[in-house]
Scaffold this motif. Sequence first.
Motif, PDB file in Angstrom:
ATOM      1  N   SER A  66      -6.440  22.135  14.241  1.00 53.98           N
ATOM      2  CA  SER A  66      -6.517  22.986  13.051  1.00 53.98           C
ATOM      3  C   SER A  66      -5.143  23.506  12.649  1.00 53.98           C
ATOM      4  N   THR A  67      -4.298  23.771  13.642  1.00 58.09           N
ATOM      5  CA  THR A  67      -2.926  24.198  13.327  1.00 58.09           C
ATOM      6  C   THR A  67      -2.203  23.105  12.551  1.00 58.09           C
ATOM      7  N   LEU A  68      -2.397  21.850  12.947  1.00 59.31           N
ATOM      8  CA  LEU A  68      -1.780  20.738  12.239  1.00 59.31           C
ATOM      9  C   LEU A  68      -2.239  20.694  10.781  1.00 59.31           C
ATOM     10  N   LEU A  69      -3.540  20.845  10.552  1.00 61.23           N
ATOM     11  CA  LEU A  69      -4.042  20.812   9.178  1.00 61.23           C
ATOM     12  C   LEU A  69      -3.509  21.986   8.367  1.00 61.23           C
ATOM     13  N   ARG A  70      -3.376  23.134   8.969  1.00 60.14           N
ATOM     14  CA  ARG A  70      -2.853  24.287   8.252  1.00 60.14           C
ATOM     15  C   ARG A  70      -1.375  24.125   7.923  1.00 60.14           C
ATOM     16  N   ILE A  71      -0.644  23.447   8.773  1.00 60.85           N
ATOM     17  CA  ILE A  71       0.757  23.148   8.463  1.00 60.85           C
ATOM     18  C   ILE A  71       0.840  22.157   7.305  1.00 60.85           C
ATOM     19  N   LEU A  72       0.001  21.115   7.351  1.00 57.76           N
ATOM     20  CA  LEU A  72       0.004  20.124   6.279  1.00 57.76           C
ATOM     21  C   LEU A  72      -0.396  20.739   4.938  1.00 57.76           C
ATOM     22  N   SER A  73      -1.271  21.731   4.983  1.00 58.12           N
ATOM     23  CA  SER A  73      -1.744  22.357   3.749  1.00 58.12           C
ATOM     24  C   SER A  73      -0.762  23.391   3.208  1.00 58.12           C
ATOM     25  N   GLY A  74       0.214  23.790   4.025  1.00 60.62           N
ATOM     26  CA  GLY A  74       1.189  24.784   3.575  1.00 60.62           C
ATOM     27  C   GLY A  74       0.816  26.207   3.936  1.00 60.62           C
ATOM     28  N   ILE A  75      -0.306  26.404   4.615  1.00 56.82           N
ATOM     29  CA  ILE A  75      -0.720  27.745   5.015  1.00 56.82           C
ATOM     30  C   ILE A  75       0.183  28.275   6.121  1.00 56.82           C
ATOM     31  N   VAL A  76       0.562  27.385   7.042  1.00 52.49           N
ATOM     32  CA  VAL A  76       1.433  27.731   8.166  1.00 52.49           C
ATOM     33  C   VAL A  76       2.734  26.948   8.041  1.00 52.49           C
ATOM     34  N   THR A  77       3.840  27.617   8.284  1.00 53.62           N
ATOM     35  CA  THR A  77       5.150  26.970   8.214  1.00 53.62           C
ATOM     36  C   THR A  77       5.534  26.423   9.590  1.00 53.62           C
ATOM     37  N   PRO A  78       5.932  25.160   9.668  1.00 52.56           N
ATOM     38  CA  PRO A  78       6.329  24.616  10.979  1.00 52.56           C
ATOM     39  C   PRO A  78       7.612  25.248  11.482  1.00 52.56           C
ATOM     40  N   VAL A  88       0.846  -1.187   0.000  1.00 55.96           N
ATOM     41  CA  VAL A  88       0.000   0.000   0.000  1.00 55.96           C
ATOM     42  C   VAL A  88       0.886   1.244   0.000  1.00 55.96           C
ATOM     43  N   PRO A  89       0.691   2.159  -0.961  1.00 61.02           N
ATOM     44  CA  PRO A  89       1.571   3.334  -1.060  1.00 61.02           C
ATOM     45  C   PRO A  89       1.516   4.225   0.178  1.00 61.02           C
ATOM     46  N   LEU A  90       2.670   4.674   0.596  1.00 64.20           N
ATOM     47  CA  LEU A  90       2.771   5.634   1.686  1.00 64.20           C
ATOM     48  C   LEU A  90       2.660   7.029   1.076  1.00 64.20           C
ATOM     49  N   LEU A  91       1.625   7.766   1.431  1.00 61.95           N
ATOM     50  CA  LEU A  91       1.364   9.060   0.798  1.00 61.95           C
ATOM     51  C   LEU A  91       1.897  10.247   1.591  1.00 61.95           C
ATOM     52  N   LEU A  92       1.970  10.097   2.918  1.00 62.60           N
ATOM     53  CA  LEU A  92       2.348  11.248   3.740  1.00 62.60           C
ATOM     54  C   LEU A  92       3.189  10.806   4.930  1.00 62.60           C
ATOM     55  N   GLU A  93       4.306  11.500   5.150  1.00 66.21           N
ATOM     56  CA  GLU A  93       5.150  11.285   6.320  1.00 66.21           C
ATOM     57  C   GLU A  93       5.316  12.609   7.065  1.00 66.21           C
ATOM     58  N   VAL A  94       4.961  12.602   8.320  1.00 65.20           N
ATOM     59  CA  VAL A  94       5.120  13.780   9.172  1.00 65.20           C
ATOM     60  C   VAL A  94       6.104  13.415  10.273  1.00 65.20           C
ATOM     61  N   SER A  95       7.207  14.144  10.332  1.00 67.49           N
ATOM     62  CA  SER A  95       8.283  13.776  11.253  1.00 67.49           C
ATOM     63  C   SER A  95       8.665  14.942  12.158  1.00 67.49           C
ATOM     64  N   GLN A  96       8.419  14.770  13.465  1.00 64.02           N
ATOM     65  CA  GLN A  96       8.870  15.706  14.498  1.00 64.02           C
ATOM     66  C   GLN A  96       8.461  17.158  14.205  1.00 64.02           C
ATOM     67  N   VAL A  97       7.229  17.341  13.800  1.00 59.59           N
ATOM     68  CA  VAL A  97       6.743  18.680  13.447  1.00 59.59           C
ATOM     69  C   VAL A  97       6.328  19.441  14.713  1.00 59.59           C
TER      70      VAL A  97
END
Length: 248
Positions: A74-86, A6-15
């Motif tokens: 919501s902050t997490l989703l905004r970071i994932l979307s590129g609206i907010v920079t981690p 199963v393809p891995l689509l997203l990796e979030v590391s130590q954000v």
Amino acid sequence: MWKDSVPLLLEVSQVSKAFKKRPSSGLFYDLFEKKNLKKKQETISTEISLTNISFELKAGEILGVLGKNGAGKSTLLRILSGIVTPTQGKITARAPITPVLDVGIAVHWDLNGLSNILLEGTALGWKLEDLQKALPHIIEYSGLENHLDKPIKHFSSGMLTRLSLATAFFRENSIFLLDEVFGAGDAQFREKTVETVIQKARSGSAFVVVAHNTDILKKICTRALYLEKGQLQFAGEVERALTLYYQK
């Protein structure tokens, strides 16, 4: 249980994300200075919203994000979307990211519904030819065929929600970020939204979903995260995440 194929689509590391917080009240100028007005020294503090968040998302998964208000969802989703920079950490996306974070908000209030579909689709990263092909299906899904020549400012919030979701959902093989989209629109359209999420996941898309409607999360999610004060307290079975949510 997910197979290695199963393809891995997203990796979030130590954000992590820390916001600089300035005083919200008080006079910044000394009105009693005999010379020119001088600005007082502002005290800037740091407000931590997220701390070392890590998770993975595979094709076909629907990941629920649980937590009380202010937990950082919501902050997490905004970071994932590129609206907010981690502030720190790394995000690796292997599929287009389609955020649906502010349903009911038009791209341009004075333009009509059809123009807003085209603008929103372009903003989400659609190629124009793909958007044009999907346009009849978007219009049919929204159920607003007889209203698309009207300016958006005359639409109800439910109509705007239909338009926003319909535009987003016809993007194929994407990572969808949904923030409280199940609380808007009428009951029939909400059920339609739930079924669409399930069907698109089966077709290879993936979802990160924030919703206070825990019944819907229980119905659609394959896994869940539980956040508390910006920290990841649990990642795994939906039932366990819900138990933690109810206990706090």
